[in-house]
Design an enzyme around this catalytic site. Structure first.
Site, PDB file in Angstrom:
ATOM      1  N   ARG A  15       0.836  -1.216   0.000  1.00 32.03           N
ATOM      2  CA  ARG A  15       0.000   0.000   0.000  1.00 32.03           C
ATOM      3  C   ARG A  15       0.864   1.257   0.000  1.00 32.03           C
ATOM      4  O   ARG A  15       0.925   1.987  -0.979  1.00 32.03           O
ATOM      5  CB  ARG A  15      -0.953  -0.023   1.213  1.00 32.03           C
ATOM      6  CG  ARG A  15      -2.056   1.028   1.150  1.00 32.03           C
ATOM      7  CD  ARG A  15      -1.645   2.415   1.612  1.00 32.03           C
ATOM      8  NE  ARG A  15      -1.082   2.453   2.953  1.00 32.03           N
ATOM      9  CZ  ARG A  15      -0.457   3.515   3.457  1.00 32.03           C
ATOM     10  NH1 ARG A  15      -0.321   4.623   2.753  1.00 32.03           N
ATOM     11  NH2 ARG A  15       0.064   3.469   4.678  1.00 32.03           N
ATOM     12  N   ASP A  16       1.593   1.505   1.080  1.00 28.28           N
ATOM     13  CA  ASP A  16       2.378   2.749   1.189  1.00 28.28           C
ATOM     14  C   ASP A  16       3.461   2.769   0.109  1.00 28.28           C
ATOM     15  O   ASP A  16       3.787   3.825  -0.449  1.00 28.28           O
ATOM     16  CB  ASP A  16       3.020   2.823   2.583  1.00 28.28           C
ATOM     17  CG  ASP A  16       3.390   4.234   3.007  1.00 28.28           C
ATOM     18  OD1 ASP A  16       3.591   5.083   2.127  1.00 28.28           O
ATOM     19  OD2 ASP A  16       3.507   4.489   4.215  1.00 28.28           O
ATOM     20  N   HIS A 207       5.597   4.292  12.747  1.00 29.89           N
ATOM     21  CA  HIS A 207       5.604   4.264  11.271  1.00 29.89           C
ATOM     22  C   HIS A 207       6.597   5.337  10.817  1.00 29.89           C
ATOM     23  O   HIS A 207       6.269   6.523  10.779  1.00 29.89           O
ATOM     24  CB  HIS A 207       4.182   4.567  10.798  1.00 29.89           C
ATOM     25  CG  HIS A 207       3.963   4.588   9.318  1.00 29.89           C
ATOM     26  ND1 HIS A 207       3.276   3.603   8.637  1.00 29.89           N
ATOM     27  CD2 HIS A 207       4.310   5.498   8.377  1.00 29.89           C
ATOM     28  CE1 HIS A 207       3.202   3.914   7.357  1.00 29.89           C
ATOM     29  NE2 HIS A 207       3.824   5.059   7.160  1.00 29.89           N
ATOM     30  N   HIS A 209       9.220   6.912   8.043  1.00 31.68           N
ATOM     31  CA  HIS A 209       9.832   6.994   6.711  1.00 31.68           C
ATOM     32  C   HIS A 209      11.312   7.312   6.952  1.00 31.68           C
ATOM     33  O   HIS A 209      11.669   7.905   7.962  1.00 31.68           O
ATOM     34  CB  HIS A 209       9.114   8.035   5.849  1.00 31.68           C
ATOM     35  CG  HIS A 209       7.772   7.526   5.388  1.00 31.68           C
ATOM     36  ND1 HIS A 209       7.544   7.081   4.104  1.00 31.68           N
ATOM     37  CD2 HIS A 209       6.606   7.339   6.053  1.00 31.68           C
ATOM     38  CE1 HIS A 209       6.296   6.664   3.996  1.00 31.68           C
ATOM     39  NE2 HIS A 209       5.695   6.807   5.176  1.00 31.68           N
ATOM     40  N   CYS A 240       4.272   9.291   0.610  1.00 31.84           N
ATOM     41  CA  CYS A 240       2.909   9.793   0.443  1.00 31.84           C
ATOM     42  C   CYS A 240       2.919  10.820  -0.679  1.00 31.84           C
ATOM     43  O   CYS A 240       3.630  11.824  -0.590  1.00 31.84           O
ATOM     44  CB  CYS A 240       2.430  10.422   1.758  1.00 31.84           C
ATOM     45  SG  CYS A 240       0.831  11.240   1.595  1.00 31.84           S
ATOM     46  N   ASN A 249       9.564   4.102   3.198  1.00 33.32           N
ATOM     47  CA  ASN A 249       9.409   3.659   4.586  1.00 33.32           C
ATOM     48  C   ASN A 249      10.706   3.007   5.052  1.00 33.32           C
ATOM     49  O   ASN A 249      11.523   2.566   4.240  1.00 33.32           O
ATOM     50  CB  ASN A 249       8.310   2.590   4.679  1.00 33.32           C
ATOM     51  CG  ASN A 249       6.933   3.159   4.520  1.00 33.32           C
ATOM     52  OD1 ASN A 249       6.486   3.413   3.414  1.00 33.32           O
ATOM     53  ND2 ASN A 249       6.246   3.354   5.626  1.00 33.32           N
TER      54      ASN A 249
HETATM   55  P1  HMG Z   1     -12.732  14.683  -2.524  1.00 29.81           P
HETATM   56  O1  HMG Z   1     -12.404  15.032  -3.943  1.00 29.81           O
HETATM   57  O2  HMG Z   1     -12.713  15.778  -1.520  1.00 29.81           O
HETATM   58  O3  HMG Z   1     -14.103  13.961  -2.272  1.00 29.81           O
HETATM   59  O4  HMG Z   1     -11.754  13.508  -2.086  1.00 29.81           O
HETATM   60  P2  HMG Z   1     -15.348  13.586  -3.108  1.00 29.81           P
HETATM   61  O5  HMG Z   1     -16.245  12.926  -2.128  1.00 29.81           O
HETATM   62  O6  HMG Z   1     -15.832  14.791  -3.869  1.00 29.81           O
HETATM   63  O7  HMG Z   1     -14.810  12.484  -4.148  1.00 29.81           O
HETATM   64  C1  HMG Z   1     -14.071  12.772  -5.317  1.00 29.81           C
HETATM   65  C2  HMG Z   1     -14.237  11.653  -6.310  1.00 29.81           C
HETATM   66  O8  HMG Z   1     -13.704  10.440  -5.748  1.00 29.81           O
HETATM   67  C3  HMG Z   1     -15.701  11.352  -6.607  1.00 29.81           C
HETATM   68  O9  HMG Z   1     -15.722  10.813  -7.913  1.00 29.81           O
HETATM   69  C4  HMG Z   1     -16.039  10.272  -5.613  1.00 29.81           C
HETATM   70  O10 HMG Z   1     -17.098   9.459  -6.034  1.00 29.81           O
HETATM   71  C5  HMG Z   1     -14.745   9.468  -5.567  1.00 29.81           C
HETATM   72  P3  HMG Z   1     -16.356  11.685  -9.138  1.00 29.81           P
HETATM   73  O11 HMG Z   1     -17.753  11.986  -8.729  1.00 29.81           O
HETATM   74  O12 HMG Z   1     -15.475  12.918  -9.208  1.00 29.81           O
HETATM   75  O13 HMG Z   1     -16.208  10.752 -10.297  1.00 29.81           O
HETATM   76  N1  HMG Z   1     -14.526   8.792  -4.310  1.00 29.81           N
HETATM   77  C6  HMG Z   1     -14.113   7.513  -4.219  1.00 29.81           C
HETATM   78  N2  HMG Z   1     -13.858   6.594  -5.161  1.00 29.81           N
HETATM   79  C7  HMG Z   1     -13.461   5.380  -4.724  1.00 29.81           C
HETATM   80  N3  HMG Z   1     -13.310   5.071  -3.416  1.00 29.81           N
HETATM   81  C8  HMG Z   1     -13.575   5.967  -2.459  1.00 29.81           C
HETATM   82  C9  HMG Z   1     -13.995   7.256  -2.856  1.00 29.81           C
HETATM   83  N4  HMG Z   1     -14.336   8.372  -2.174  1.00 29.81           N
HETATM   84  C10 HMG Z   1     -14.653   9.297  -3.077  1.00 29.81           C
HETATM   85  N5  HMG Z   1     -13.411   5.650  -1.199  1.00 29.81           N
HETATM   86  C11 HMG Z   1     -11.000  11.686  -0.691  1.00 29.81           C
HETATM   87  C12 HMG Z   1     -11.743  13.012  -0.754  1.00 29.81           C
HETATM   88  C13 HMG Z   1     -10.775  11.354   0.768  1.00 29.81           C
HETATM   89  C14 HMG Z   1     -11.829  10.614  -1.352  1.00 29.81           C
HETATM   90  C15 HMG Z   1      -9.655  11.870  -1.444  1.00 29.81           C
HETATM   91  O14 HMG Z   1      -9.007  12.990  -0.940  1.00 29.81           O
HETATM   92  C16 HMG Z   1      -8.756  10.674  -1.326  1.00 29.81           C
HETATM   93  O15 HMG Z   1      -9.074   9.609  -1.825  1.00 29.81           O
HETATM   94  N6  HMG Z   1      -7.576  10.836  -0.673  1.00 29.81           N
HETATM   95  C17 HMG Z   1      -6.676   9.733  -0.446  1.00 29.81           C
HETATM   96  C18 HMG Z   1      -5.271  10.212  -0.342  1.00 29.81           C
HETATM   97  C19 HMG Z   1      -4.352   9.057  -0.016  1.00 29.81           C
HETATM   98  O16 HMG Z   1      -4.686   7.904  -0.199  1.00 29.81           O
HETATM   99  N7  HMG Z   1      -3.116   9.398   0.455  1.00 29.81           N
HETATM  100  C20 HMG Z   1      -2.112   8.431   0.758  1.00 29.81           C
HETATM  101  C21 HMG Z   1      -2.421   7.622   1.966  1.00 29.81           C
HETATM  102  S1  HMG Z   1      -2.032   8.417   3.513  1.00 29.81           S
HETATM  103  C22 HMG Z   1      -0.352   8.064   3.775  1.00 29.81           C
HETATM  104  O17 HMG Z   1       0.320   7.576   2.900  1.00 29.81           O
HETATM  105  C23 HMG Z   1       0.249   8.291   5.141  1.00 29.81           C
HETATM  106  C24 HMG Z   1       0.424   6.995   5.947  1.00 29.81           C
HETATM  107  O18 HMG Z   1       1.280   6.081   5.286  1.00 29.81           O
HETATM  108  C25 HMG Z   1       1.022   7.304   7.330  1.00 29.81           C
HETATM  109  C26 HMG Z   1       2.259   8.206   7.295  1.00 29.81           C
HETATM  110  O19 HMG Z   1       3.237   7.911   6.569  1.00 29.81           O
HETATM  111  O20 HMG Z   1       2.239   9.187   8.052  1.00 29.81           O
HETATM  112  C27 HMG Z   1      -0.926   6.307   6.170  1.00 29.81           C
HETATM  113 MG    MG Z   2       3.472   6.226   5.305  1.00 32.94          MG
END
Ligand code: HMG
Ligand code: MG
Length: 312
Positions: A15-16, A207, A209, A240, A249
Site C-alpha cells: 500500500r504505502d 511508522h 519513513h 505519500c 518507509n
Molecule cells: P474529494 O475530492 O474531496 O471527495 O476527495 P469527493 O467525495 O468529492 O470524491 C471525489 C471523487 O472520488 C468522486 O468521484 C467520488 O465518487 C470518488 P467523481 O464523482 O469525481 O467521479 N470517491 C471515491 N472513489 C473510490 N473510493 C472511495 C472514494 N471516495 C470518493 N473511497 C477523498 C476526498 C478522501 C476521497 C480523497 O481525498 C482521497 O481519496 N484521498 C486519499 C489520499 C491518499 O490515499 N493518500 C495516501 C495515503 S495516507 C499516507 O500515505 C500516510 C500513511 O502512510 C502514514 C504516514 O506515513 O504518516 C498512512
Molecule cells: Mg506512510
C-alpha cells in the site's frame, strides 16, 4: 537495554510503497508480491487502499488485489479507507480489517484528504462503527506527528489528543507516522513518553519513513519504551504523494535484520523476505533503498563471480 522478545512487523509495502510509484504496477505483480511477503512469514500486511482513484490511481485495482490474494489462516490483511464508500467497497471485496487515516497538521490533512481534521474525524463516524458492527477491526494512522511538509514543527500534544479520540471511537491501534522522515530519536522519546503516559503500548505502533536515515534509531528508542509493533515496507518502498519530500518507509529487511541480530523474534524468514523485495524491484523498475537488500545482492553477485572464476 530493555527490549521485547517478540516484535510484530506490520508490512505496508503493497500500500504505502506502491501508492508512490510512478509506474502503474500490474495487478498480477501486486498479488505475487503480497503472496511472497506472506510466504516469508509476515502475518500483518496492508495490501491496498480503497481511496479515490483520481487521487491515488496506483491503487485503483484494490478490489482485484483483495480478491486475488491467498488468505492463509493467521494472516491479517488490511486496507486503507478514507470514508464510508471506501469501507463498503473494501468489505465487498473481502477485506476483514481496515485502517483510517488523518494528519496531526491541518495543511497536510487538507492536501491529503481535502478536509479539515474535524471533518475527517466526523467522516470516521461513518466508517468505524459500521466496520466494527461487521466484525471488522479498525486501525488508524496519525500522519505528520513529528513534522509537516507544509507547516514544519508539529505540537507533540496533537498525537496524544488524536490518539485519545481515535481510541474512544473504537480503533484498536494507532500508528504514529513520521510521514516525511524528519523524526530524531530524542523527539521520538518525547512524543512516545506523552502518548504512553495515557495509552497502553499495545495500542500504539510506529511508522517511520527513512528520508534522513534515522528510522532504525527511532525504532530502537520506541522498542526500549515498550512499543512492539513496527510498520515497515519491503525494500524500503514508500512515500505519500501528498507529502513532498517523503521518501521510502523503513525497509522491512533492515529492521528485521537488526531485530534478529538482537535475538528479537519476528517469525519472518529474512532470505524469503529479501527475495520478495528483489521481485518488487524488478516490477517497479528501479533499485530499492533497503541497505540489507543491497548488501545481500552484492554478496550474491560476489559469490557468483567467485564461482565463475573457479570454473575458468
Ligand atoms: P474529494 O475530492 O474531496 O471527495 O476527495 P469527493 O467525495 O468529492 O470524491 C471525489 C471523487 O472520488 C468522486 O468521484 C467520488 O465518487 C470518488 P467523481 O464523482 O469525481 O467521479 N470517491 C471515491 N472513489 C473510490 N473510493 C472511495 C472514494 N471516495 C470518493 N473511497 C477523498 C476526498 C478522501 C476521497 C480523497 O481525498 C482521497 O481519496 N484521498 C486519499 C489520499 C491518499 O490515499 N493518500 C495516501 C495515503 S495516507 C499516507 O500515505 C500516510 C500513511 O502512510 C502514514 C504516514 O506515513 O504518516 C498512512
Ligand atoms: Mg506512510
Amino acid at each position: 537495554m530493555k527490549l521485547p522478545q517478540h516484535v510484530t512487523i506490520y508490512e505496508v509495502g503493497p500500500r504505502d510503497g506502491l501508492q508512490n510509484e510512478a509506474r502503474q504496477v500490474p495487478t498480477a505483480d501486486k498479488i505475487r508480491f503480497i503472496d511472497a511477503l506472506v510466504a516469508s512469514g509476515i502475518r500483518d500486511i496492508e495490501i491496498t487502499s480503497f481511496v479515490s482513484p483520481k487521487w491515488i490511481p496506483q491503487l485503483a485495482d484494490g478490489a482485484e488485489v483483495s480478491r486475488g490474494v491467498a488468505r492463509p489462516a493467521g494472516v491479517r490483511m488490511s486496507a486503507l479507507v478514507p470514508n464510508r464508500r471506501g469501507l463498503e467497497t473494501a468489505l465487498a471485496a473481502g477485506m476483514k480489517e481496515v485502517a483510517v487515516f488523518l494528519s496531526a497538521s491541518e495543511t497536510h490533512n487538507k492536501k491529503n484528504v481535502n478536509k479539515t481534521i474535524a471533518d475527517t474525524l466526523r467522516a470516521f463516524d461513518e466508517v468505524i462503527p459500521h466496520a466494527r458492527a461487521a466484525g471488522v477491526p479498525v486501525r488508524a494512522y496519525v500522519s505528520t506527528v513529528y513534522g509537516c511538509p507544509y507547516e514544519g514543527d508539529v505540537d507533540p500534544e496533537r498525537a496524544v489528543q488524536l490518539t485519545g479520540q481515535l481510541r474512544d471511537m473504537g480503533v484498536y491501534q494507532i500508528s504514529l507516522g513520521d510521514t516525511i522522515g524528519v523524526a530524531n530519536p530524542q523527539q521520538v522519546e518525547g512524543v512516545l513518553a506523552r502518548v504512553l503516559a495515557v495509552h497502553p503500548p499495545e495500542a500504539i505502533a510506529v511508522h517511520f519513513h527513512d528520508t534522513q536515515g534515522t528510522a532504525l534509531a527511532n525504532c530502537l528508542v520506541a522498542l526500549t519504551m515498550g512499543i512492539t509493533t513496527i510498520d515497515s515496507a519491503a525494500g524500503g518502498l514508500g512515500g505519500c504523494p501528498y507529502a513532498p519530500g517523503a521518501s521510502g518507509n523503513l525497509a522491512t529487511e533492515d529492521v528485521v535484520a537488526m531485530l534478529h541480530a538482537m535475538n528479537i523474534h519476528t517469525g519472518i524468514d529474512l532470505d524469503k523476505l529479501t527475495e520478495a523485495s528483489r521481485t518488487a524491484a524488478t516490477f517497479v523498475g528501479h533499485e530499492l533503498p533497503s541497505k540489507y537488500l543491497k548488501a545481500h545482492l552484492g554478496k550474491q553477485a560476489r559469490a557468483r563471480r567467485r564461482a565463475e572464476l573457479s570454473t575458468t
